[in-house]
Write a protein that holds these residues in place. Structure first.
Motif, mmCIF file in Angstrom:
data_model
loop_
_atom_site.group_PDB
_atom_site.id
_atom_site.type_symbol
_atom_site.label_atom_id
_atom_site.label_comp_id
_atom_site.label_asym_id
_atom_site.label_seq_id
_atom_site.Cartn_x
_atom_site.Cartn_y
_atom_site.Cartn_z
ATOM 1 N N ASN A 239 11.332 9.535 -2.076
ATOM 2 C CA ASN A 239 12.098 8.303 -2.089
ATOM 3 C C ASN A 239 11.683 7.427 -0.902
ATOM 4 O O ASN A 239 12.082 7.663 0.229
ATOM 5 N N TYR A 240 10.858 6.449 -1.210
ATOM 6 C CA TYR A 240 10.393 5.523 -0.178
ATOM 7 C C TYR A 240 11.469 4.482 0.063
ATOM 8 O O TYR A 240 11.947 3.846 -0.881
ATOM 9 N N GLN A 241 11.876 4.336 1.320
ATOM 10 C CA GLN A 241 12.933 3.368 1.650
ATOM 11 C C GLN A 241 12.407 2.378 2.687
ATOM 12 O O GLN A 241 12.556 2.589 3.884
ATOM 13 N N PRO A 242 11.773 1.304 2.221
ATOM 14 C CA PRO A 242 11.252 0.337 3.182
ATOM 15 C C PRO A 242 12.391 -0.352 3.940
ATOM 16 O O PRO A 242 13.415 -0.673 3.341
ATOM 17 N N ALA A 243 12.198 -0.534 5.237
ATOM 18 C CA ALA A 243 13.244 -1.157 6.053
ATOM 19 C C ALA A 243 13.468 -2.598 5.613
ATOM 20 O O ALA A 243 14.587 -3.100 5.622
ATOM 21 N N TYR A 244 12.360 -3.278 5.241
ATOM 22 C CA TYR A 244 12.563 -4.498 4.472
ATOM 23 C C TYR A 244 12.296 -4.114 3.031
ATOM 24 O O TYR A 244 11.165 -3.790 2.676
ATOM 25 N N ASP A 245 13.326 -4.095 2.221
ATOM 26 C CA ASP A 245 13.150 -3.702 0.830
ATOM 27 C C ASP A 245 12.913 -4.932 -0.035
ATOM 28 O O ASP A 245 13.765 -5.809 -0.123
ATOM 29 N N PRO A 246 11.731 -5.001 -0.659
ATOM 30 C CA PRO A 246 11.431 -6.176 -1.472
ATOM 31 C C PRO A 246 12.275 -6.269 -2.736
ATOM 32 O O PRO A 246 12.297 -7.318 -3.373
ATOM 33 N N LEU A 247 12.969 -5.190 -3.096
ATOM 34 C CA LEU A 247 13.808 -5.261 -4.285
ATOM 35 C C LEU A 247 15.136 -5.932 -3.935
ATOM 36 O O LEU A 247 15.656 -5.734 -2.849
ATOM 37 N N PRO A 248 15.680 -6.712 -4.870
ATOM 38 C CA PRO A 248 16.998 -7.314 -4.607
ATOM 39 C C PRO A 248 18.043 -6.227 -4.440
ATOM 40 O O PRO A 248 17.968 -5.188 -5.092
ATOM 41 N N PRO A 249 19.008 -6.431 -3.525
ATOM 42 C CA PRO A 249 19.960 -5.377 -3.161
ATOM 43 C C PRO A 249 20.783 -4.862 -4.341
ATOM 44 O O PRO A 249 21.269 -3.747 -4.303
ATOM 45 N N LEU A 250 20.911 -5.644 -5.412
ATOM 46 C CA LEU A 250 21.710 -5.219 -6.552
ATOM 47 C C LEU A 250 21.213 -3.906 -7.153
ATOM 48 O O LEU A 250 21.985 -3.066 -7.568
ATOM 49 N N SER A 251 19.901 -3.729 -7.174
ATOM 50 C CA SER A 251 19.344 -2.545 -7.824
ATOM 51 C C SER A 251 19.265 -1.360 -6.866
ATOM 52 O O SER A 251 18.626 -0.374 -7.150
ATOM 53 N N MET A 252 19.933 -1.483 -5.717
ATOM 54 C CA MET A 252 19.811 -0.429 -4.716
ATOM 55 C C MET A 252 20.846 0.677 -4.888
ATOM 56 O O MET A 252 21.295 1.258 -3.916
ATOM 57 N N LYS A 253 21.224 0.952 -6.099
ATOM 58 C CA LYS A 253 22.133 2.076 -6.295
ATOM 59 C C LYS A 253 21.389 3.371 -6.010
ATOM 60 O O LYS A 253 20.205 3.492 -6.314
ATOM 61 N N LEU A 254 22.075 4.332 -5.455
ATOM 62 C CA LEU A 254 21.402 5.531 -4.955
ATOM 63 C C LEU A 254 20.630 6.305 -6.020
ATOM 64 O O LEU A 254 19.605 6.889 -5.745
ATOM 65 N N THR A 255 21.153 6.310 -7.213
ATOM 66 C CA THR A 255 20.560 7.188 -8.209
ATOM 67 C C THR A 255 19.512 6.505 -9.088
ATOM 68 O O THR A 255 18.761 7.182 -9.773
ATOM 69 N N THR A 256 19.482 5.184 -9.062
ATOM 70 C CA THR A 256 18.558 4.518 -9.979
ATOM 71 C C THR A 256 17.114 4.791 -9.591
ATOM 72 O O THR A 256 16.790 5.058 -8.446
ATOM 73 N N ASP A 257 16.270 4.704 -10.574
ATOM 74 C CA ASP A 257 14.843 4.785 -10.291
ATOM 75 C C ASP A 257 14.408 3.440 -9.742
ATOM 76 O O ASP A 257 14.374 2.448 -10.463
ATOM 77 N N THR A 258 14.116 3.412 -8.478
ATOM 78 C CA THR A 258 13.719 2.145 -7.893
ATOM 79 C C THR A 258 12.222 1.991 -8.068
ATOM 80 O O THR A 258 11.436 2.646 -7.394
ATOM 81 N N ASP A 259 11.858 1.149 -8.977
ATOM 82 C CA ASP A 259 10.442 0.958 -9.258
ATOM 83 C C ASP A 259 9.961 -0.329 -8.603
ATOM 84 O O ASP A 259 10.339 -1.417 -8.988
ATOM 85 N N TRP B 107 0.832 -1.213 0.000
ATOM 86 C CA TRP B 107 0.000 0.000 0.000
ATOM 87 C C TRP B 107 0.860 1.254 0.000
ATOM 88 O O TRP B 107 0.565 2.242 -0.665
ATOM 89 N N ARG B 108 1.957 1.221 0.777
ATOM 90 C CA ARG B 108 2.819 2.396 0.851
ATOM 91 C C ARG B 108 3.528 2.640 -0.480
ATOM 92 O O ARG B 108 3.674 3.779 -0.908
ATOM 93 N N ILE B 109 3.992 1.562 -1.107
ATOM 94 C CA ILE B 109 4.653 1.713 -2.407
ATOM 95 C C ILE B 109 3.716 2.423 -3.374
ATOM 96 O O ILE B 109 4.078 3.414 -4.016
ATOM 97 N N GLU B 110 2.504 1.913 -3.411
ATOM 98 C CA GLU B 110 1.515 2.445 -4.341
ATOM 99 C C GLU B 110 1.199 3.912 -4.023
ATOM 100 O O GLU B 110 1.185 4.764 -4.908
ATOM 101 N N ALA B 111 0.975 4.189 -2.740
ATOM 102 C CA ALA B 111 0.587 5.537 -2.341
ATOM 103 C C ALA B 111 1.705 6.539 -2.613
ATOM 104 O O ALA B 111 1.472 7.614 -3.164
ATOM 105 N N VAL B 112 2.947 6.166 -2.230
ATOM 106 C CA VAL B 112 4.054 7.105 -2.406
ATOM 107 C C VAL B 112 4.235 7.418 -3.882
ATOM 108 O O VAL B 112 4.452 8.564 -4.272
ATOM 109 N N GLN B 113 4.061 6.383 -4.699
ATOM 110 C CA GLN B 113 4.215 6.596 -6.131
ATOM 111 C C GLN B 113 3.155 7.561 -6.681
ATOM 112 O O GLN B 113 3.465 8.475 -7.436
ATOM 113 N N GLN B 114 1.918 7.342 -6.250
ATOM 114 C CA GLN B 114 0.847 8.205 -6.744
ATOM 115 C C GLN B 114 0.991 9.625 -6.216
ATOM 116 O O GLN B 114 0.798 10.596 -6.942
ATOM 117 N N ILE B 115 1.334 9.745 -4.930
ATOM 118 C CA ILE B 115 1.485 11.089 -4.355
ATOM 119 C C ILE B 115 2.674 11.802 -4.990
ATOM 120 O O ILE B 115 2.620 12.995 -5.275
#
Lengths: 201, 404
Positions: free
Chosen positions: B244-264, B215-223
């Motif tokens: 920039n939503y930073q979930p403490a448990y990030d469902p994305l694999p850590p490889l894509s966690m570069k600071l500048t990338t668009d984390t979708d 829900w937070r992913i969706e909301a932050v994206q829309q807002i």
């Protein structure tokens, strides 16, 4: 003014009961003071008898009259001992018995897992259940703990513990109450009913 | 959403207040400490059942009334949602406990029927902006999580109850981790049995947590989409706002966690998040037992605000933060309209003083589209004369409201 000790003791005793606050406790105590002798007499006899004359079934931990090692259900040869329904409290047995549609046996846990209250697996009757299953002859376990968070967690824990025994483990269905109105169902119930929807056949 | 009538009893400095509110812009004008903000706070309370300020719920009860051993503040709203009229009553009850303590209890009645707060949140919608809210951007992550929770609870009907279930699972799990930690320290028992018990709470935490995260992913994206547009206009195209939503448990694999990338993360499904969350909890189990507390999950999420790639929480100027907050709040208004089909009542406290003329005009243009807006100001000259002309102007003085 200080209350005479016997009254205060009675009030305190009432107050320790669930659902009774200080006001109800004093009302009950003063009622007994004024009421005819036999009311208090009956109550005290009933209370005395409670612990002496009630025991727990050795097999399923349901309540039973003292002197009988096993409860009515466990004694009944017509009941199917291949199915065990696991419930939280003895009252739940009563509820299920009232339905009259269940022909298996029971197992009363006397509580649910709740780390906050310091209740772990050893504090409720989980081990005896596993032992019952290990003795063989059981084909299905129906987990009928309440659909609360603690009830669900306890069910899940039991499922894990029962896994090595290769028996069927089922959980009571959850969702909308029969005769209830969809529009009055609370969100959580609806959410669960939606995720637990079934195909019509 | 149209708030038609508001009645307050023993709320802040209002012993009693009864006002009919028109469906248009209302300007509440008055000196400081007369009760302007309290009116906004009251209206917002009926939407969220908490104050916009943290930890001050009990102070909302009138302080003279609060001296009684049993004190009650009552807020009643008649409002129109869609084409239906509703009656919402909230009671703040301070009741005595023990020898000399007081406990705050809240009761909510919708159309005369007592209800659970979690089921009524979002029935009446409001968005509030007060200058103190820059703390959302500047201060710790608690405030940002609270912001997300309050916004989501109003727009996503099941959010509030799932969130409180999550917290219940979290407390149970933390209690167990603590017990395991202590018994490990005493080397009473380890391995086998205790881990099994943890697993069931992992399961509950992951299931509820995954839903919150999704829900937070969706909301932050829309807002973000809405806020960036408003922000772009407010800054005349000079700045690009990112959330920039930073979930403490990030469902994305850590490889894509570069600071500048668009984390979708928008493509993630709740069930996949749940599985990943569960796996991660297993991986860090021994560490969590050692610390005796749950270290990942939505209760530790973070949300950062970036303008042109620069973190505003750390480097934002006062003006930048104010503009960002305004964009965020206006986005929240539009987002709620998108999600619920209703304009929320917009509550703006002392915003004009902080904005230059151009931004004032921008703001009035944005809120002009909605149904009902309440502004507070120390005087009406903050607003353009033609705007005042179209609005209802009320004087707030010492706990009373007079039509001008």
């Amino acid at each position: 003014m200080l209350l005479p000790e016997p009254i205060q003791k009675l009030i305190n005793a009432f107050e320790r009961l669930p659902g009774i606050g200080p006001k109800s406790a004093s009302r009950l105590a003063f009622y007994l003071l004024r009421a005819p002798e036999d009311v208090a007499q009956d109550l005290s006899e009933a209370l005395n008898g409670l612990k002496d004359k009630i025991a727990f079934c050795e097999e399923c931990f349901n309540i039973t009259e003292a002197g009988h090692p096993r409860c009515e259900v466990c004694e009944n040869p017509k009941r199917d001992s291949a199915v065990i329904c696991v419930v939280e409290e003895a009252l739940d047995v009563l509820a299920l018995e009232r339905v009259g549609a269940y022909n298996g046996k029971y197992h009363v846990l006397h509580g649910v897992l709740s780390p906050i209250e310091g209740v772990g697996p050893d504090d409720i009757k989980i081990k005896p259940l596993i032992e019952r299953v290990a003795r063989g002859g059981v084909k299905e376990i129906i987990l009928a703990t309440n659909p609360s968070m603690e009830g669900d967690a306890t069910a899940l824990y039991l499922q894990q513990q029962l896994r090595p025994h290769k028996i069927q483990v089922t959980r009571l269905a959850r969702g909308l109450p029969v005769g209830g109105d969809l529009e009055y169902a609370d969100q959580n119930t609806l959410l669960r009913a939606l995720s637990g929807r079934q195909e019509m056949s | 959403m149209h708030l038609k009538h508001l009645s307050l009893t023993n709320f802040r400095n209002f012993a009693r207040l009864d006002i009919d509110l028109p469906r248009r812009v209302i300007l509440l004008v008055g000196n400081n400490a007369q009760g302007k903000t309290s009116i906004l706070e009251a209206i917002y309370f009926l939407a969220s059942f908490t104050s916009f300020q943290t930890n001050t719920d009990r102070q909302m009860v009138n302080f003279v009334e609060a001296k009684n051993s049993l004190a009650v503040a009552r807020l009643v709203a008649d409002y129109q949602r869609g084409r239906r009229n509703h009656h919402l009553e909230a009671r703040l009850i301070l009741e005595p406990t023990g020898t000399n303590g007081q406990r705050l209890r809240k009761e909510v009645l919708l159309d005369g029927v007592k209800k659970q707060m979690n089921d009524v949140i979002g029935h009446f919608n409001a968005v509030i902006f007060v200058p103190q809210m820059s703390a959302i951007i500047e201060d710790g992550p608690d405030g940002r999580r609270r912001y997300l929770n309050l916004a989501l609870a109003q727009a996503v009907p099941a959010y509030a109850s799932v969130w409180s279930d999550y917290n219940q699972a979290l407390s149970q799990r933390n209690a167990l981790l603590k017990a395991l930690n202590e018994s490990a320290a005493l080397s009473l028992s380890k391995g086998g049995g205790s881990g099994d018990q943890l697993e069931v709470w992992d399961e509950a935490l992951a299931r509820l947590g995954a839903q919150i995260i999704q829900w937070r992913i969706e909301a932050v994206q829309q807002i973000e989409r809405l806020a960036a547009r408003v922000h772009h206009e407010l800054t005349h195209g000079r700045e690009v706002l990112r959330l920039n939503y930073q979930p403490a448990y990030d469902p994305l694999p850590p490889l894509s966690m570069k600071l500048t990338t668009d984390t979708d993360r928008s493509a993630l499904k709740a069930d996949d998040i749940r599985k990943g969350f569960l796996t991660r909890l297993k991986e860090i189990r021994s560490e969590e037992i050692a610390r005796g507390v749950t270290t990942i999950g939505p209760h530790r999420d973070e949300l950062r605000f970036l303008a042109n790639g620069i973190d505003l929480g750390d480097y934002g100027s006062r003006g930048q933060i104010r503009t960002t907050l305004l964009a965020l709040k206006l986005a929240e208004v539009n987002w709620m309209k998108e999600r619920t089909g209703e304009w929320p009542v917009i509550l703006l406290d002392e915003v004009m003083a902080e904005l230059d003329l151009q931004r004032r005009a921008d703001l009035l243009k944005y809120v002009g589209e909605s149904e009902q807006v309440l502004f507070t100001a120390t005087n009406e000259h903050m607003f353009a004369p033609e705007f005042v002309e179209k609005s209802e102007v009320w004087k707030v003085e010492d706990g009373t409201v007079k039509k001008d």
